[in-house]
Design an enzyme around this catalytic site. Structure first.
Site, PDB file in Angstrom:
ATOM      1  CG  ASP A 292     -68.534  20.900 -31.494  1.00 24.77           C
ATOM      2  OD1 ASP A 292     -68.942  21.782 -32.255  1.00 24.77           O
ATOM      3  OD2 ASP A 292     -68.357  21.086 -30.276  1.00 24.77           O
TER       4      ASP A 292
HETATM    5  C1  GLC Z   1     -69.635  23.745 -28.528  1.00 25.91           C
HETATM    6  C2  GLC Z   1     -69.285  24.359 -29.862  1.00 25.91           C
HETATM    7  C3  GLC Z   1     -67.810  24.392 -30.133  1.00 25.91           C
HETATM    8  C4  GLC Z   1     -67.052  24.576 -28.838  1.00 25.91           C
HETATM    9  C5  GLC Z   1     -67.270  23.320 -28.017  1.00 25.91           C
HETATM   10  C6  GLC Z   1     -66.572  23.406 -26.655  1.00 25.91           C
HETATM   11  O1  GLC Z   1     -70.767  22.942 -28.658  1.00 25.91           O
HETATM   12  O2  GLC Z   1     -69.931  23.832 -31.003  1.00 25.91           O
HETATM   13  O3  GLC Z   1     -67.567  25.437 -31.077  1.00 25.91           O
HETATM   14  O4  GLC Z   1     -65.676  24.781 -29.086  1.00 25.91           O
HETATM   15  O5  GLC Z   1     -68.651  23.024 -27.826  1.00 25.91           O
HETATM   16  O6  GLC Z   1     -67.137  24.402 -25.893  1.00 25.91           O
END
Ligand code: GLC
Length: 736
Positions: A292
């Site tokens: 993430d």
């Molecule tokens: C965010 C979220 C995740 C998302 C990623 C890209 O922090 O936790 O669910 O897909 O970043 O945007």
């Protein structure tokens, strides 16, 4: 060239292939051997830096979904082969320009473009928790399909969805992105969404790779606070939080995303028990795992990594791609040269990533998703809007109706009260950045479009949700036949980093409902939000109450469809709604206790305001003559539950008949009951039908703390009903 020379040339190439490609790692992450061969061949040509470049992902920051890094050299890095993927870049033309930069690199490996396509794309569908309330897997799958068609036409290869984190804690704002509290149903929804996004052919130009997130147990943060620590027994994980992740892997999801949280003392981004042993090992997952946003680097503040170098080492076998932490691009080559990370680990990650790039076809045609004409023709179509409206009306949960609804279509005027009833932006819900705002139909607009005289009053400020001109709202009510008032939270007040310590809707908003009720006009309260909320006083002052979540582009039309009875509400709550915030986390499938009669507080009981599986219809339904296909089973056998459903109401409608199982005695403590089957059945008024719900063998087993799924002899009570708190005992089945 003479034949003999040609023959020598062919032999030389073949020899090279055997000698060089033969000694390269033999990745086999595709079912297509030709792709596996191409991956191995390409891998054998790559330098260590080029391999690590494929493991590096930056955001294009068209949407802000994490802490951004200002970097003016991204295009140059892409041209040097230092990036494998970009996220948050949208549009056929924009993605084309970045792809052209990638093709200038030495090996010309195309970029993957990822985006959070969570509930719709340009046409916004209800938030996932709202869609889950439909208990309509076909509609949920179709919603993902519509999103994939629009997104793939705009250059998107890969969505970071479905989010499948089970959660029982409405204080955690990301419940809006999931399918609620039940593992059995959450697993079904995960598979349906993956099917919608990926279709049957990842190479098709209207399908996109899906991503199961957030692995794992992100929905169980301590105190309901996002990003907080997660700690549970492995048995709890396997039985309650794991099933949707496993269902996603079994459904062939292309990718997984690690979670921000630690899980049993190790951050997920470096948790080898979860990712190496379970996901890639036991489950044999062949896709790739993306971290993430920044989560690899966040192992430093977790206190689990000393610095970026240490973080890169600890994540290297669990996160194949590094979203935005830059640990890999800055430190991983050093770690390999220092012998801290084997190059075979890098090769494995890169093979997984390259396999997906070959499978979606961007090596053959890097611009296949960058088609402006397709983007223009396939976006915001009438068909997609109709699908969004259909999904939205199926997501509305009727919580109370004392015959106020359906509305008589002959009314002349409607008091539409509450700024949320007129907010295009909020109707979309959170995680809907790509959604077109202009075309959103609000509640106010929908009533106007139907030709009613609308007396609108905002009642409270959209920014602060504090009262503005209550007298104006009261006057509007007095001058109207009926009152439709919206209360709740802002759309952006559920979602990432939006945990709440109080779920009760503000006194001012609930008092507004009370003031409107004093006019003596029928009051319909629409609760708008991305999570279970508390609104007892408003309910007492309303003739009808509906949970409308955030319903997307067609919100107003769907709400009017239900209020006027053009659609008979059929949705059920996928999450328990607590009576008081202090009850959180709360769920229907809680464990039993040695003193069940003591399971309450001294200042309230432990009952929810509304139970999992609850939702009213304009019809009434009766479940009769239920019986099981057998009274005895062996481990590995299922049971069928037969029943007759009668629509004893005056209007056609749908009922969600639910079957729960209670394992009465077992070697570990088990919950009171668990949903193990359901059927959504449509019946005309007065009609009855005989149906069967199949309980799979797994309904009668459970995971041990070691992760083994077992069956144990003993008795199982089987219940049937239309809500988890409205069940009858069908029979007791004995496993011999
Ligand atoms: C965010 C979220 C995740 C998302 C990623 C890209 O922090 O936790 O669910 O897909 O970043 O945007």
């Amino acid at each position: 060239m003479k034949p003999i020379q040609n023959l020598f040339r062919i032999c030389a190439v073949a020899l090279f292939a055997v000698l060089f490609v033969g000694c390269a790692p033999k990745p086999n992450y595709s079912d297509n051997p030709e792709i596996n061969r191409k991956v191995a061949e390409l891998l054998s040509k790559m330098t260590l830096e080029e391999k690590i470049g494929q493991m590096n992902q930056y955001s294009g920051n068209e949407f802000t979904t994490g802490p951004q890094t200002d970097d003016t050299t991204v295009i140059k890095q892409i041209e040097k082969g230092q990036l494998g993927s970009m996220l948050n870049i949208v549009g056929a033309e924009k993605t084309r320009s970045y792809q052209e930069a990638a093709l200038k690199s030495r090996l010309g490996i195309p970029l993957l473009f990822g985006l959070d396509v969570i509930h719709g794309f340009r046409t916004t569908f209800p938030i996932p928790l709202g869609e889950a309330a439909s208990f309509d897997l076909a509609a949920i799958e179709n919603g993902a399909r519509c999103a994939a068609v629009e997104a793939s036409a705009a250059g998107v290869h890969w969505t970071f969805a479905p989010m499948v984190d089970i959660s029982r804690d409405a204080r955690w704002g990301r419940v809006m992105e999931g399918a609620g509290e039940d593992p059995y149903y959450g697993a079904l929804v995960a598979a349906a969404r993956i099917k919608g996004f990926q279709g049957n052919d990842l190479e098709a130009d209207n399908t996109i790779m899906a991503c199961i997130k957030h692995f794992a147990a992100y929905g169980a943060p301590t105190a309901g606070i996002d990003y907080n620590t997660v700690d549970m027994s492995w048995g709890e994980f396997y039985n309650y939080y794991m099933p949707p992740y496993k269902a996603g892997a079994e459904a062939g999801v292309a990718t997984f995303m690690n979670a921000f949280n630690d899980f049993n003392n190790v951050p997920c981004s470096g948790n080898t028990e979860l990712v190496v042993d379970l996901l890639k090992g036991k489950w044999g997952f062949k896709g790739f795992v993306v971290s993430d946003w920044g989560s690899i680097g966040e192992m430093i503040p977790h206190g689990y990594a000393a610095d970026k170098y240490d973080a890169a080492v600890k994540a290297s076998s669990t996160s194949d791609m590094d979203m935005e932490s830059r640990c890999y691009i800055e430190e991983l080559a050093n770690a390999v040269r220092d012998g801290k990370v084997k190059e075979s680990v890098i090769d494995d990650a890169v093979a997984r990533i390259l396999t997906k790039k070959f499978e979606i076809g961007i090596f053959d045609d890097p611009f296949k998703y960058c088609n402006k004409e397709r983007e223009d023709n396939l976006t915001l179509t009438a068909q997609t809007k109709n699908s969004a409206r259909d999904m939205a009306k199926r997501s509305i949960v009727m919580l109370k109706n004392d015959n106020t609804l359906p509305l008589n279509k002959n009314i002349k005027s409607v008091a539409v009260i509450g700024a949320l009833n007129d907010s295009k932006f909020d109707m979309k819900g959170n995680w809907a950045w790509p959604g077109d705002v202009e075309s959103v139909v609000t509640v106010r607009k929908a009533f106007e479009d139907r030709g009613y005289k609308v007396n609108y009053a905002e009642g409270y400020s959209l920014e602060t949700l504090k009262p503005t001109n209550v007298n104006e709202a009261i006057a509007a009510a007095r001058n109207s036949d009926v009152v439709v008032v919206a209360i709740g939270e802002r759309a952006m007040h559920s979602g990432e980093a939006y945990s709440k310590v109080e779920l009760t809707i503000s006194d001012e908003q609930q008092n507004l409902v009370a003031q409107l009720a004093k006019t003596g006009k029928p009051v319909i309260t629409l609760v708008m939000g991305g999570r279970p909320l508390i609104f007892k006083e408003a309910t007492e002052n309303s003739g009808a109450v509906a949970m409308t979540w955030w319903l997307g582009s067609e919100a107003g039309n769907a709400i009017c469809d239900v209020l006027f009875g053009d659609y008979n509400p059929s949705a059920k709550l996928p999450m328990t709604f607590p009576k008081r915030t202090g009850q959180s986390p709360i769920c229907y499938n809680a464990k039993r206790s040695g003193r069940p009669s003591m399971l309450h507080y001294i200042d309230d009981d432990a009952k929810p305001a509304y139970a999992f599986g609850y939702g009213l219809s304009y019809s009434t339904f009766e479940i009769k003559d239920s019986k099981t296909s057998t009274q005895t089973i062996k481990g590995g056998e299922g049971v069928e539950v037969a029943f007759t459903l009668l629509n004893s109401g005056k209007v056609d409608g749908e009922e969600v008949v639910q079957v729960y199982v209670c394992d009465k005695v077992s070697s570990v403590t088990r919950p009171w009951k668990e949903l193990k089957g359901y059927a959504k059945i449509e019946l005309k008024a007065g009609q009855s039908s005989s149906s069967t719900i199949k309980l799979a063998p797994e309904a009668f087993g459970f995971y041990t703390n070691d992760g083994d799924f077992i069956y144990e002899k003993g008795e199982f009570d089987i219940f049937i009903g239309n809500s988890s708190d409205n069940l009858i005992l069908v029979s007791t089945v004995t496993m011999k």
